[in-house]
Design a protein around this motif. Structure first.
Motif, short mmCIF file in Angstrom:
data_model
loop_
_atom_site.label_atom_id
_atom_site.label_comp_id
_atom_site.label_asym_id
_atom_site.label_seq_id
_atom_site.Cartn_x
_atom_site.Cartn_y
_atom_site.Cartn_z
N ASN A 177 37.16 -13.11 1.85
CA ASN A 177 38.03 -12.74 2.78
C ASN A 177 37.82 -13.38 4.10
O ASN A 177 36.66 -12.97 5.20
CB ASN A 177 37.97 -11.07 3.16
CG ASN A 177 38.65 -10.75 4.25
OD1 ASN A 177 39.46 -11.38 4.88
ND2 ASN A 177 38.68 -9.34 4.41
N HIS A 178 38.25 -14.60 4.36
CA HIS A 178 37.99 -15.29 5.41
C HIS A 178 38.28 -14.71 7.03
O HIS A 178 37.86 -15.19 7.95
CB HIS A 178 38.64 -16.86 5.45
CG HIS A 178 38.03 -17.45 4.23
ND1 HIS A 178 36.95 -18.11 4.28
CD2 HIS A 178 38.72 -17.73 3.01
CE1 HIS A 178 36.85 -18.39 2.90
NE2 HIS A 178 37.87 -18.37 2.43
N ASP A 179 39.12 -13.56 6.85
CA ASP A 179 39.16 -12.92 7.96
C ASP A 179 38.27 -11.92 8.65
O ASP A 179 38.16 -11.08 9.35
CB ASP A 179 40.55 -12.40 8.00
CG ASP A 179 41.72 -13.23 8.04
OD1 ASP A 179 41.55 -14.36 8.58
OD2 ASP A 179 42.70 -13.01 7.38
#
Length: 90
Positions: free
Chosen positions: A7-9
């Motif tokens: 989850n790059h956020d």
């Protein structure tokens, strides 16, 4: 092989690899217990894994990461202390 969904956020490492903050806190507490109960790196790693009881590969990776960071900080602290002792004579 297990595939981690990143989850790059996410604002932090546990959430980045799909671990909740509550679970990561629980894992960290278990790792702290293992650190206090053991004297060698090998025993520390084994006890940390046993106590954290990772539910999947992402949690196992997190345990390894956290143990590695703790060992790295301890090593740095020992080196700093040795350097301070060495330089205190000047």
């Amino acid at each position: 092989m297990y595939e981690i969904k990143f989850n790059h956020d996410a604002p932090n490492i546990p959430e980045l690899i799909g671990i909740t903050l509550a679970r990561s806190d629980e894992i960290i507490e278990r790792i702290d217990e293992a650190d206090k109960q053991t004297e060698t790196h090998k025993a520390f790693m084994e006890e940390a894994i046993r106590l954290a009881d990772p539910k999947n590969e992402a949690e196992l990776y997190f345990v390894g990461y956290a143990v590695g960071r703790i060992m790295q900080r301890k090593s740095s602290a020992r080196k700093r202390a040795a350097l301070e002792r060495l330089l205190s004579g000047f």
